[in-house]
Design a protein around this motif. Structure first.
Motif, mmCIF file in Angstrom:
data_model
loop_
_atom_site.group_PDB
_atom_site.id
_atom_site.type_symbol
_atom_site.label_atom_id
_atom_site.label_comp_id
_atom_site.label_asym_id
_atom_site.label_seq_id
_atom_site.Cartn_x
_atom_site.Cartn_y
_atom_site.Cartn_z
ATOM 1 N N UNK A 251 0.836 -1.205 0.000
ATOM 2 C CA UNK A 251 0.000 0.000 0.000
ATOM 3 C C UNK A 251 0.871 1.255 0.000
ATOM 4 N N UNK A 252 1.902 1.268 0.812
ATOM 5 C CA UNK A 252 2.812 2.413 0.886
ATOM 6 C C UNK A 252 3.501 2.663 -0.452
ATOM 7 N N UNK A 253 4.043 1.607 -1.076
ATOM 8 C CA UNK A 253 4.735 1.756 -2.352
ATOM 9 C C UNK A 253 3.783 2.291 -3.422
ATOM 10 N N UNK A 254 2.532 1.846 -3.394
ATOM 11 C CA UNK A 254 1.531 2.309 -4.348
ATOM 12 C C UNK A 254 1.208 3.781 -4.098
ATOM 13 N N UNK A 255 0.988 4.147 -2.840
ATOM 14 C CA UNK A 255 0.661 5.532 -2.496
ATOM 15 C C UNK A 255 1.802 6.492 -2.843
ATOM 16 N N UNK A 256 3.032 6.013 -2.799
ATOM 17 C CA UNK A 256 4.187 6.849 -3.149
ATOM 18 C C UNK A 256 4.308 7.051 -4.658
ATOM 19 N N UNK A 257 3.504 6.338 -5.417
ATOM 20 C CA UNK A 257 3.534 6.470 -6.869
ATOM 21 C C UNK A 257 4.613 5.658 -7.547
ATOM 22 N N UNK A 258 5.139 4.661 -6.851
ATOM 23 C CA UNK A 258 6.201 3.836 -7.437
ATOM 24 C C UNK A 258 5.673 2.851 -8.469
ATOM 25 N N UNK A 259 4.394 2.510 -8.413
ATOM 26 C CA UNK A 259 3.815 1.553 -9.337
ATOM 27 C C UNK A 259 2.577 0.935 -8.733
ATOM 28 N N UNK A 260 2.263 -0.284 -9.189
ATOM 29 C CA UNK A 260 1.050 -0.972 -8.753
ATOM 30 C C UNK A 260 1.300 -2.472 -8.597
#
Length: 69
Positions: free
Chosen positions: A18-27
């Protein structure tokens, strides 16, 4: 040939994704949970936790796994 990192978690794998997604790193592009698709469980506490997940973004590709302690 593309290299990929494999991240191992004992807790909070779901929160990390969830954190990586919220940071805009990918999906998250693929996810498999313990106890899904007819798989047997060795430990009932793992039911529903992420077994394997793939995460992709621009210049970013890695796989995650939750492990029992």
């Amino acid at each position: 040939m593309q290299q990929s990192n494999y991240l191992f978690f004992t807790t909070q794998c779901e929160q990390a994704l969830s954190f990586y997604t919220q940071c805009g790193l990918g999906n998250v592009v693929d996810i498999l949970r313990h106890g899904e698709r007819g798989m047997s469980l060795k430990n009932e506490t793992m039911r529903g936790k992420i077994m394997h997940a793939k995460f992709e973004g621009p210049g970013c590709y890695f796989m995650l796994q939750t492990m029992m302690m």
